[in-house]
Design an enzyme around this catalytic site. Sequence first.
Site, PDB file in Angstrom:
ATOM      1  N   THR A   1       0.811  -1.214   0.000  1.00 29.49           N
ATOM      2  CA  THR A   1       0.000   0.000   0.000  1.00 29.49           C
ATOM      3  C   THR A   1       0.843   1.262   0.000  1.00 29.49           C
ATOM      4  OG1 THR A   1      -1.856  -1.084   1.090  1.00 29.49           O
ATOM      5  CG2 THR A   1      -1.698   1.290   1.368  1.00 29.49           C
TER       6      THR A   1
ATOM      7  N   SER B   1       0.976  -7.331  -0.926  1.00 29.73           N
ATOM      8  CA  SER B   1       1.602  -8.385  -0.129  1.00 29.73           C
ATOM      9  C   SER B   1       0.729  -9.634  -0.010  1.00 29.73           C
ATOM     10  CB  SER B   1       2.003  -7.869   1.255  1.00 29.73           C
ATOM     11  OG  SER B   1       0.907  -7.752   2.107  1.00 29.73           O
TER      12      SER B   1
ATOM     13  N   THR C   1       1.086  -4.565   4.200  1.00 29.56           N
ATOM     14  CA  THR C   1       0.816  -4.873   5.605  1.00 29.56           C
ATOM     15  C   THR C   1       0.177  -6.246   5.813  1.00 29.56           C
ATOM     16  OG1 THR C   1      -1.305  -3.720   5.424  1.00 29.56           O
ATOM     17  CG2 THR C   1       0.589  -2.446   6.208  1.00 29.56           C
ATOM     18  N   ASP C   2      -0.500  -6.755   4.792  1.00 25.95           N
ATOM     19  CA  ASP C   2      -1.288  -7.969   5.012  1.00 25.95           C
ATOM     20  C   ASP C   2      -0.449  -9.196   5.334  1.00 25.95           C
ATOM     21  OD1 ASP C   2      -4.072  -7.215   4.780  1.00 25.95           O
ATOM     22  OD2 ASP C   2      -3.610  -6.692   2.719  1.00 25.95           O
TER      23      ASP C   2
END
Lengths: 162, 162, 162, 162
Positions: free
Chosen positions: B12, B54, B83-84
């Site tokens: 992101t 990700s 972030t995932d």
Amino acid sequence: MQELLIVTTGGTIDKVYFDDKSDFQVGAPQIGRILEELGVAFRFSVIPILRKDSLHLTDDDRELIRATIAAQPARHVLITHGTDSMVDTARALASIGDRTIVLTGALNPARFRGSDAEFNIGTAVGAVQSLPPGVYIAMNGRIWDPAAVRKNVVANRFEAVG
Amino acid sequence: MQELLIVTTGGTIDKVYFDDKSDFQVGAPQIGRILEELGVAFRFSVIPILRKDSLHLTDDDRELIRATIAAQPARHVLITHGTDSMVDTARALASIGDRTIVLTGALNPARFRGSDAEFNIGTAVGAVQSLPPGVYIAMNGRIWDPAAVRKNVVANRFEAVG
Amino acid sequence: MQELLIVTTGGTIDKVYFDDKSDFQVGAPQIGRILEELGVAFRFSVIPILRKDSLHLTDDDRELIRATIAAQPARHVLITHGTDSMVDTARALASIGDRTIVLTGALNPARFRGSDAEFNIGTAVGAVQSLPPGVYIAMNGRIWDPAAVRKNVVANRFEAVG
Amino acid sequence: MQELLIVTTGGTIDKVYFDDKSDFQVGAPQIGRILEELGVAFRFSVIPILRKDSLHLTDDDRELIRATIAAQPARHVLITHGTDSMVDTARALASIGDRTIVLTGALNPARFRGSDAEFNIGTAVGAVQSLPPGVYIAMNGRIWDPAAVRKNVVANRFEAVG
């Protein structure tokens, strides 16, 4: 200008990012917040009638926009709209008459640094109180006649037709 | 800190918006430009090894990240990452040893007003030169042990596990 | 880090512009608002003890900062401070002991686009939870020992001494 | 609008902050950079004739502004100007004739987050191509007749006179 009627329909200008969906979506209209923070010296009301990517606007949607404006007494109208079919909507509003209507939007979401949203809203606000009745598009710093403009999708900008 | 090695993988933090596609995509890495504009007083080099959301990172991608870092002499490493699956990558790097590695990213694209990107990069930069060798995650203003943190997708934030 | 104590003293980071006075002045502390908007995952409290350009800080002011921190139980302390005499204040706090104290500020007001304020706050936040007790300065992306750093006023950046 | 002539005179819109002087000063004109980054679809040229706080503008300065515009063939002119004496300059330009001239500026420097600069420039750009010859002021989202507007210094906004 007694009061400015603002009709919002969605489009890139209102896109926000949702990390939990890894996706942009059309969010709440930005223009009311922007004008309040800027402290403008005119009265305005916002009717958030649609929240769509303009590629998905239908003839029924355009009729709804037209009827919404026709039902209001305002002589000065600003519409925020997606850029891909902004010209189509502008042409569909030609029959209203007796109002100065300016459509604007943004090529980058208002929430982005360097977005053209505030500048475009300014251009539309400057034009709507200066022009005679009619329908106009304010994009890329120009006031366009909807009959003589198109969005160049590849170059990502509005340009004169013909 | 002699020099900071920065490895970028997408996510992101690097997402940009393309109006002509009505879509966001992972764009060029933002961190190098950000650090240059801020005028940081340390040397750094950037290796843009991947450009992925990700959620789409594979075990092969994680092995590539690991091998890239292992091939460099740098003792201080900052990784920008979606972030995932940041926690998964952090755990996969545990075996490298002898380096201080901090992973960070953003819940809102760096190009957005109000993005957490610059703050998160700052947190990672402050931590990477202060901590002993090991692998850490810098998100939401905290330095996390990858074994004891998870992303709460619904709340859109990192939180302690257990 | 149980809780972060934040002491604000003024400086460029908090400068705002007053058009009716054609002047910048040190305004309300920005750091609390910034950390709230970023959604940090730690508790913090803000004590706005001074609101001064750091060139005007006196020995009495520094004693006030020292006593304020000493009166609180917090083990982790972040101080926002003007850059011109940040090093002097850091040295004056050396005697407190048993706390990790990081001073930071900004070379451009937090309200400016492209300000280093958020990044510097991030650097300080990353360092304060990673370092052993002592007093440190976080500026230009580096964690400095107050005994070995100075502000280069002409170059407008912090640099190593000697 | 064949081409827009832009004359810059200084004012808050162009103020920048110098940390090494703990002071703001009127810096280089911002409007050219802003219009280029926004990708406007019209030609413009910038004449940076003065760089002053408008409280310090003299009658000679106003005569210089007038003569500069009169010497150019452009029919559409945008002037960026400090707000405190913008009305005085607008009145001094009344005699030029045969041109549409719009003055604008900002209550917060263009370099500030949340500045009104981009919006005001937009308003001026929208008005200058829509209005008949004459001199106008674009501030607070309104197009004002210089004979019927003043800056309310305490409220920090433009308002109608009488």
